[in-house]
Write a protein that holds these residues in place. Structure first.
Motif, short mmCIF file in Angstrom:
data_model
loop_
_atom_site.label_atom_id
_atom_site.label_comp_id
_atom_site.label_asym_id
_atom_site.label_seq_id
_atom_site.Cartn_x
_atom_site.Cartn_y
_atom_site.Cartn_z
N ALA A 33 0.85 -1.20 0.00
CA ALA A 33 0.00 0.00 0.00
C ALA A 33 0.88 1.24 0.00
O ALA A 33 2.01 1.22 0.46
CB ALA A 33 -0.90 0.01 1.24
N TYR B 242 0.63 5.40 1.13
CA TYR B 242 -0.10 6.38 1.92
C TYR B 242 0.49 7.77 1.68
O TYR B 242 1.69 7.92 1.48
CB TYR B 242 0.00 6.07 3.42
N GLN C 9 0.77 11.58 3.49
CA GLN C 9 0.61 12.28 4.76
C GLN C 9 1.02 13.74 4.61
O GLN C 9 2.13 14.03 4.18
CB GLN C 9 1.42 11.63 5.88
N GLN D 77 -1.53 15.97 9.81
CA GLN D 77 -2.67 15.09 9.48
C GLN D 77 -2.28 13.62 9.62
O GLN D 77 -1.10 13.27 9.56
CB GLN D 77 -3.15 15.35 8.05
N ALA D 78 -3.29 12.79 9.77
CA ALA D 78 -3.08 11.35 9.73
C ALA D 78 -2.80 10.91 8.29
O ALA D 78 -3.18 11.60 7.33
CB ALA D 78 -4.32 10.63 10.25
N PRO D 79 -2.12 9.81 8.12
CA PRO D 79 -1.91 9.27 6.77
C PRO D 79 -3.25 8.95 6.09
O PRO D 79 -4.26 8.71 6.76
CB PRO D 79 -1.11 7.99 7.02
N LEU E 34 -4.84 6.52 2.88
CA LEU E 34 -4.58 5.44 1.95
C LEU E 34 -4.79 5.91 0.52
O LEU E 34 -5.86 6.44 0.17
CB LEU E 34 -5.49 4.25 2.26
N TYR F 21 -3.70 0.38 -2.81
CA TYR F 21 -3.51 -0.89 -2.14
C TYR F 21 -3.42 -2.00 -3.18
O TYR F 21 -3.71 -1.78 -4.36
CB TYR F 21 -4.63 -1.17 -1.12
N TYR G 190 4.45 7.19 1.96
CA TYR G 190 5.01 6.00 2.59
C TYR G 190 4.45 4.75 1.91
O TYR G 190 3.26 4.69 1.59
CB TYR G 190 4.62 5.93 4.07
N GLN H 17 3.91 0.58 2.52
CA GLN H 17 3.80 -0.39 3.60
C GLN H 17 3.49 -1.76 3.01
O GLN H 17 2.59 -1.88 2.17
CB GLN H 17 2.69 -0.02 4.59
N TYR I 103 2.01 -5.47 3.63
CA TYR I 103 1.09 -6.17 4.55
C TYR I 103 0.99 -7.63 4.13
O TYR I 103 -0.09 -8.22 4.06
CB TYR I 103 -0.28 -5.48 4.61
N PHE J 233 6.70 -0.36 7.34
CA PHE J 233 6.66 0.79 6.46
C PHE J 233 8.04 1.09 5.90
O PHE J 233 9.07 0.78 6.53
CB PHE J 233 6.21 2.04 7.23
N GLN K 142 10.68 4.25 4.84
CA GLN K 142 11.04 5.44 5.62
C GLN K 142 10.45 6.72 5.06
O GLN K 142 10.56 7.78 5.69
CB GLN K 142 12.57 5.56 5.71
#
Lengths: 122, 110
Positions: free
Chosen positions: B34, B36, B38, B42-44, B46, B49, B87, B89, B91, B101, B103
């Motif tokens: 995925a 993201y 940011q 704020q929050a990340p 999506l 995916y 970023y 990530q 999964y 994640f 960097q």
């Protein structure tokens, strides 16, 4: 709509514990899990672990095993993250995010909470 | 643990230009990746995916590709609201499910 609402900021002394909550609305809590992710000031994202909203199964980041516990209360659709033996390195924003119901059904974090700032300082 | 490596760390791009950045996994993760976005304070959010599927409401100028260990995010024509941190990530599933994640890549105005 899907929302994750987290508890407010915390200030803790080194060695203490912190408990952050994450209340879910707008979806079936038991059909998903919750990931916890943290971000130290000016740094990147760090995955901390996951808990299933279905059966409470957990999977923690190896780095944090022994210091972190994740739980859920399905009656209130709330997830909790407890981190113990805090040090200044634990100062960060802590996010909850909706994830998969099961660890064998991989899925990303599609909805995120607003974040909770935890400051560890003497 | 699967290590995710993003490059470059910072990308300077002019509005309207194309931006491409990479994410490499230390072992195969199939398409379990995925992306993201940011923004400061704020929050990340999506974006992508399963390596290439846009999340709900994400504009078509964002596209992802790759499988195995090499992945790419492309923004076809940068808008002012796209200047942010990105970023990746992984999964990947069991075992062990450690969903690490990268960097991050900072996209800044040139």
């Amino acid at each position: 709509q899907v929302q994750l609402v987290q508890s407010g900021p915390e200030v803790k002394k080194p060695g203490a514990s912190v408990n952050v909550s994450c209340r879910a609305t707008g979806y079936s809590f038991t059909n998903y899990g919750i990931n916890w992710v943290r971000q130290a000031p000016g740094q990147g994202l760090e995955w901390m672990g996951w808990i299933s909203g279905y059966n409470g199964n957990t999977n923690y980041a190896q780095k944090l095993r022994g210091r972190v516990t994740m739980t859920t209360d399905t009656s209130t659709k709330t997830a909790y993250m407890e981190l113990r033996s805090l040090t200044s390195d634990d100062t960060a924003f802590y996010y909850c995010a909706r994830g998969p119901r099961s660890v064998v059904l991989p899925a990303p974090s599609d909805y995120w909470g607003q974040g909770t700032l935890v400051t560890v300082s003497s | 643990e699967i290590v995710m490596t993003q490059s470059p760390a910072t990308l300077s791009v002019s509005p309207g230009e194309r931006a491409t950045f990479s994410c490499r996994a230390s072992q195969s993760i199939s398409s379990n990746l995925a992306w993201y976005q940011q923004k400061p304070g704020q929050a990340p959010r999506l974006l992508i995916y399963h390596s290439s599927t846009r999340a709900t409401g994400i504009p078509a100028r964002f596209s992802g590709s790759g499988s195995g260990t090499e992945f790419t995010l492309t923004i076809s024509s940068l808008q002012s609201e796209d200047f942010a941190d990105y970023y990746c990530q992984q999964y990947n599933n069991w075992p062990p499910a450690q969903w690490t994640f990268g960097q991050g890549t900072k996209v800044e105005i040139k």
